[in-house]
Design a protein around this motif. Structure first.
Motif, PDB file in Angstrom:
ATOM      1  N   THR A  91     -18.885  19.333   9.467  1.00 37.82           N
ATOM      2  CA  THR A  91     -17.498  19.182   9.048  1.00 37.82           C
ATOM      3  C   THR A  91     -17.397  17.832   8.351  1.00 37.82           C
ATOM      4  OG1 THR A  91     -16.739  20.374  11.017  1.00 37.82           O
ATOM      5  CG2 THR A  91     -15.080  19.144   9.763  1.00 37.82           C
ATOM      6  N   SER A  92     -16.871  17.828   7.153  1.00 40.70           N
ATOM      7  CA  SER A  92     -16.668  16.571   6.446  1.00 40.70           C
ATOM      8  C   SER A  92     -15.226  16.115   6.640  1.00 40.70           C
ATOM      9  CB  SER A  92     -16.945  16.748   4.951  1.00 40.70           C
ATOM     10  OG  SER A  92     -16.682  15.551   4.267  1.00 40.70           O
ATOM     11  N   VAL A  93     -15.067  14.856   7.037  1.00 41.70           N
ATOM     12  CA  VAL A  93     -13.740  14.294   7.276  1.00 41.70           C
ATOM     13  C   VAL A  93     -13.497  13.201   6.241  1.00 41.70           C
ATOM     14  CG1 VAL A  93     -12.313  13.011   8.911  1.00 41.70           C
ATOM     15  CG2 VAL A  93     -13.818  14.825   9.736  1.00 41.70           C
ATOM     16  N   GLY A  94     -12.564  13.443   5.332  1.00 38.60           N
ATOM     17  CA  GLY A  94     -12.243  12.466   4.290  1.00 38.60           C
ATOM     18  C   GLY A  94     -11.049  11.643   4.707  1.00 38.60           C
ATOM     19  N   GLY A  95     -11.224  10.344   4.774  1.00 35.96           N
ATOM     20  CA  GLY A  95     -10.160   9.462   5.236  1.00 35.96           C
ATOM     21  C   GLY A  95      -9.188   9.083   4.131  1.00 35.96           C
ATOM     22  N   ALA A  96      -8.251   8.232   4.502  1.00 41.90           N
ATOM     23  CA  ALA A  96      -7.281   7.672   3.567  1.00 41.90           C
ATOM     24  C   ALA A  96      -7.380   6.154   3.677  1.00 41.90           C
ATOM     25  CB  ALA A  96      -5.875   8.153   3.946  1.00 41.90           C
ATOM     26  N   ALA A  97      -6.554   5.441   2.922  1.00 44.07           N
ATOM     27  CA  ALA A  97      -6.552   3.982   3.019  1.00 44.07           C
ATOM     28  C   ALA A  97      -6.216   3.579   4.459  1.00 44.07           C
ATOM     29  CB  ALA A  97      -5.523   3.403   2.054  1.00 44.07           C
ATOM     30  N   TYR A  98      -6.966   2.657   5.004  1.00 46.46           N
ATOM     31  CA  TYR A  98      -6.697   2.209   6.380  1.00 46.46           C
ATOM     32  C   TYR A  98      -5.472   1.303   6.407  1.00 46.46           C
ATOM     33  CZ  TYR A  98     -11.500   3.609   7.683  1.00 46.46           C
ATOM     34  OH  TYR A  98     -12.653   4.308   7.922  1.00 46.46           O
ATOM     35  N   PHE A  99      -4.575   1.577   7.344  1.00 45.26           N
ATOM     36  CA  PHE A  99      -3.440   0.667   7.530  1.00 45.26           C
ATOM     37  C   PHE A  99      -3.937  -0.750   7.846  1.00 45.26           C
ATOM     38  CE2 PHE A  99      -0.652   4.407   9.211  1.00 45.26           C
ATOM     39  CZ  PHE A  99      -0.367   4.800   7.915  1.00 45.26           C
ATOM     40  N   GLU A 100      -5.078  -0.841   8.516  1.00 39.83           N
ATOM     41  CA  GLU A 100      -5.632  -2.156   8.866  1.00 39.83           C
ATOM     42  C   GLU A 100      -5.932  -3.015   7.641  1.00 39.83           C
ATOM     43  OE1 GLU A 100      -6.326   0.384  12.483  1.00 39.83           O
ATOM     44  OE2 GLU A 100      -6.421   0.713  10.318  1.00 39.83           O
ATOM     45  N   ASN A 101      -6.071  -2.377   6.459  1.00 43.79           N
ATOM     46  CA  ASN A 101      -6.338  -3.158   5.249  1.00 43.79           C
ATOM     47  C   ASN A 101      -5.182  -4.087   4.884  1.00 43.79           C
ATOM     48  OD1 ASN A 101      -8.877  -2.078   4.861  1.00 43.79           O
ATOM     49  ND2 ASN A 101      -8.205  -0.497   3.448  1.00 43.79           N
ATOM     50  N   PHE A 102      -3.999  -3.804   5.435  1.00 46.87           N
ATOM     51  CA  PHE A 102      -2.859  -4.676   5.162  1.00 46.87           C
ATOM     52  C   PHE A 102      -2.937  -5.996   5.933  1.00 46.87           C
ATOM     53  CE2 PHE A 102      -1.356  -0.619   3.604  1.00 46.87           C
ATOM     54  CZ  PHE A 102      -0.684  -0.979   2.446  1.00 46.87           C
ATOM     55  N   PHE A 103      -3.957  -6.120   6.786  1.00 44.90           N
ATOM     56  CA  PHE A 103      -4.248  -7.422   7.408  1.00 44.90           C
ATOM     57  C   PHE A 103      -5.393  -8.117   6.674  1.00 44.90           C
ATOM     58  CE2 PHE A 103      -3.281  -4.935  11.539  1.00 44.90           C
ATOM     59  CZ  PHE A 103      -1.916  -4.987  11.280  1.00 44.90           C
ATOM     60  N   GLY A 104      -5.991  -7.431   5.711  1.00 43.85           N
ATOM     61  CA  GLY A 104      -7.154  -7.967   5.004  1.00 43.85           C
ATOM     62  C   GLY A 104      -6.943  -7.945   3.504  1.00 43.85           C
ATOM     63  N   PRO A 105      -7.696  -7.080   2.781  1.00 40.17           N
ATOM     64  CA  PRO A 105      -7.639  -7.117   1.312  1.00 40.17           C
ATOM     65  C   PRO A 105      -6.280  -6.771   0.712  1.00 40.17           C
ATOM     66  CG  PRO A 105      -8.971  -5.255   2.091  1.00 40.17           C
ATOM     67  CD  PRO A 105      -8.703  -6.122   3.271  1.00 40.17           C
ATOM     68  N   LEU A 106      -5.442  -6.029   1.432  1.00 39.15           N
ATOM     69  CA  LEU A 106      -4.129  -5.651   0.901  1.00 39.15           C
ATOM     70  C   LEU A 106      -2.999  -6.472   1.514  1.00 39.15           C
ATOM     71  CD1 LEU A 106      -4.428  -1.738   0.864  1.00 39.15           C
ATOM     72  CD2 LEU A 106      -5.129  -3.387  -0.875  1.00 39.15           C
ATOM     73  N   LYS A 107      -3.320  -7.558   2.194  1.00 41.31           N
ATOM     74  CA  LYS A 107      -2.287  -8.297   2.929  1.00 41.31           C
ATOM     75  C   LYS A 107      -1.254  -8.914   1.984  1.00 41.31           C
ATOM     76  CE  LYS A 107      -4.795 -12.706   3.209  1.00 41.31           C
ATOM     77  NZ  LYS A 107      -5.469 -13.638   4.114  1.00 41.31           N
ATOM     78  N   PRO A 108      -0.004  -9.028   2.461  1.00 42.15           N
ATOM     79  CA  PRO A 108       1.022  -9.707   1.675  1.00 42.15           C
ATOM     80  C   PRO A 108       0.647 -11.180   1.479  1.00 42.15           C
ATOM     81  CG  PRO A 108       1.993  -8.465   3.502  1.00 42.15           C
ATOM     82  CD  PRO A 108       0.515  -8.518   3.731  1.00 42.15           C
ATOM     83  N   VAL A 109       0.849 -11.666   0.258  1.00 41.72           N
ATOM     84  CA  VAL A 109       0.481 -13.044  -0.085  1.00 41.72           C
ATOM     85  C   VAL A 109       1.747 -13.844  -0.368  1.00 41.72           C
ATOM     86  CG1 VAL A 109      -0.776 -14.488  -1.735  1.00 41.72           C
ATOM     87  CG2 VAL A 109      -1.701 -12.250  -1.077  1.00 41.72           C
ATOM     88  N   LYS A 110       1.860 -15.020   0.267  1.00 39.43           N
ATOM     89  CA  LYS A 110       3.044 -15.857   0.076  1.00 39.43           C
ATOM     90  C   LYS A 110       3.124 -16.316  -1.368  1.00 39.43           C
ATOM     91  CE  LYS A 110       5.795 -19.154   2.680  1.00 39.43           C
ATOM     92  NZ  LYS A 110       6.676 -19.328   1.541  1.00 39.43           N
ATOM     93  N   ALA A 111       4.299 -16.155  -1.951  1.00 42.55           N
ATOM     94  CA  ALA A 111       4.489 -16.519  -3.350  1.00 42.55           C
ATOM     95  C   ALA A 111       4.530 -18.031  -3.507  1.00 42.55           C
ATOM     96  CB  ALA A 111       5.775 -15.904  -3.878  1.00 42.55           C
ATOM     97  N   SER A 112       4.065 -18.505  -4.649  1.00 40.52           N
ATOM     98  CA  SER A 112       4.071 -19.957  -4.907  1.00 40.52           C
ATOM     99  C   SER A 112       5.412 -20.427  -5.447  1.00 40.52           C
ATOM    100  CB  SER A 112       2.970 -20.302  -5.911  1.00 40.52           C
ATOM    101  OG  SER A 112       3.148 -19.558  -7.106  1.00 40.52           O
ATOM    102  N   ASP A 113       6.248 -19.473  -5.900  1.00 45.31           N
ATOM    103  CA  ASP A 113       7.506 -19.867  -6.547  1.00 45.31           C
ATOM    104  C   ASP A 113       8.758 -19.470  -5.759  1.00 45.31           C
ATOM    105  OD1 ASP A 113       7.223 -17.159  -6.860  1.00 45.31           O
ATOM    106  OD2 ASP A 113       7.870 -17.106  -8.951  1.00 45.31           O
ATOM    107  N   GLY A 114       8.587 -19.227  -4.456  1.00 48.23           N
ATOM    108  CA  GLY A 114       9.769 -18.871  -3.677  1.00 48.23           C
ATOM    109  C   GLY A 114       9.412 -18.409  -2.278  1.00 48.23           C
ATOM    110  N   ASP A 115      10.467 -18.131  -1.480  1.00 48.40           N
ATOM    111  CA  ASP A 115      10.278 -17.753  -0.081  1.00 48.40           C
ATOM    112  C   ASP A 115      10.163 -16.233   0.052  1.00 48.40           C
ATOM    113  OD1 ASP A 115       9.956 -18.130   2.631  1.00 48.40           O
ATOM    114  OD2 ASP A 115      12.106 -18.199   3.049  1.00 48.40           O
ATOM    115  N   TYR A 116       9.116 -15.689  -0.528  1.00 49.18           N
ATOM    116  CA  TYR A 116       8.871 -14.245  -0.446  1.00 49.18           C
ATOM    117  C   TYR A 116       7.366 -14.011  -0.534  1.00 49.18           C
ATOM    118  CZ  TYR A 116       8.201 -14.324  -5.539  1.00 49.18           C
ATOM    119  OH  TYR A 116       7.736 -14.587  -6.799  1.00 49.18           O
ATOM    120  N   TYR A 117       6.963 -12.753  -0.334  1.00 52.20           N
ATOM    121  CA  TYR A 117       5.547 -12.380  -0.396  1.00 52.20           C
ATOM    122  C   TYR A 117       5.369 -11.314  -1.471  1.00 52.20           C
ATOM    123  CZ  TYR A 117       4.771 -14.667   4.129  1.00 52.20           C
ATOM    124  OH  TYR A 117       4.660 -15.581   5.154  1.00 52.20           O
ATOM    125  N   THR A 118       4.148 -11.208  -1.964  1.00 53.33           N
ATOM    126  CA  THR A 118       3.822 -10.079  -2.840  1.00 53.33           C
ATOM    127  C   THR A 118       2.702  -9.278  -2.193  1.00 53.33           C
ATOM    128  OG1 THR A 118       2.247 -11.406  -4.111  1.00 53.33           O
ATOM    129  CG2 THR A 118       4.496 -11.224  -4.982  1.00 53.33           C
TER     130      THR A 118
END
Length: 304
Positions: free
Chosen positions: A148-175
């Motif tokens: 049986t082949s199981v194809g995954g999706a994007a890991y939610f855990e990636n939002f703590f790593g490569p996809l994490k929100p980054v603090k903006a340099s020009d204001g009090d928000y994240y991208t």
């Protein structure tokens, strides 16, 4: 008393393999043979404490794979492209397991696969960390291993790593680390890697339904803006969809490792690969939504 069947779990001290090993142990239907390159790791000891048989297993060594699968009923195989970033090496590892599974007569292999994007798009797109897994999946089918082949999706855990929100340099928000140009308003399937184990356990428990099939997993599919909205609520700060003014063609030329790989992966996501949210929830009724996952992991999000 009948002895329980053995399921060998490759990568048992990794995120996906560990999730599978723990879920199968909790089910108490099978003996788990947890395979890892380093049996002295704390994660290996933790599995031993839960009742697993922990043994050394090296995907680069056929004799090691043969020893690992000796007498097993089934196996869970996950390979890690990012260990070496070589499609050829990943294909070689997968084919070794397929060949040994065939010669040892395993009754059910669950393989953590993905689509062969290069073949599906007639060479227009190449996503190496997908394509190698797709080749291995096709090889398993071709030699007749019950799989049986199981194809995954994007890991939610990636939002703590490569996809994490980054603090903006020009204001009090994240991208958000995943720019809008790659997916636009097309939803991206996601799942917590911790929820995959229970899905795989259910598949092992129903071979008559799943042997010979490919199953696409997803807890839910959200647009980048919807992911950003959930993160905003959790952080208490605005998280903006990073509307980078680059088409994918320009983004893939940015100077960071994997830019082209990510751009092509997102182009493939635009083709809406087959992920089955309803089936995923049937196989694991406790699968978490992105909102539930983030609310349970606020500390990890804020420290990432």
């Amino acid at each position: 008393m009948t002895s329980k069947k053995i399921i060998a779990v490759f990568g048992a001290t990794g995120a996906q393999g560990g999730s599978v090993a723990r879920a199968v142990l909790e089910g108490k239907k099978y003996v788990v043979r947890a395979l890892t390159r380093d049996v002295t790791r704390p994660k290996a000891q933790a599995l031993r404490d839960l009742g697993a048989e922990v043994v050394e297993g090296d995907l680069n060594d056929k004799a090691s794979v043969e020893a690992a699968l000796k007498g097993a009923y089934g196996a869970f195989l996950v390979t890690n492209f990012w260990d070496h970033s070589s499609k050829e090496k990943e294909v070689c590892q997968g084919k070794v397991v397929a060949d040994v599974a065939k010669s040892e007569g395993l009754k059910h292999v669950v393989y953590s696969g993905l689509e062969n994007v290069k073949r599906l798009t007639n060479g227009k797109l190449e996503v190496l960390h997908f394509d190698g897994k797709g080749e291995v999946e096709e090889y398993f089918w071709s030699i007749g291993v019950p799989m049986t082949s199981v194809g995954g999706a994007a890991y939610f855990e990636n939002f703590f790593g490569p996809l994490k929100p980054v603090k903006a340099s020009d204001g009090d928000y994240y991208t958000l680390g995943l720019p809008h140009c790659l997916l636009g308003d097309i939803p991206m399937d996601g799942i917590s890697v911790a929820d995959i184990g229970a899905v795989v356990c259910s598949i092992f428990n129903s071979p008559e339904e799943f042997v010979g099939k490919a199953v696409g997993l997803s807890a839910e599919a959200l647009t980048i803006q919807q992911y950003a909205d959930v993160l905003s609520k959790s952080l208490g700060k605005e998280v903006r969809d990073a509307k980078v003014n680059h088409p994918p063609e320009a983004y893939e030329k940015l100077e960071f490792p994997g830019a082209k790989e990510m751009a092509n992966m997102c182009r493939f996501y635009q083709m809406k690969p087959d992920r089955d949210i309803k089936l995923t929830h049937r196989l694991n009724p406790k699968v978490k939504s992105f909102s539930q996952f983030i609310s349970e992991n606020q500390a990890a999000l804020k420290s990432s």
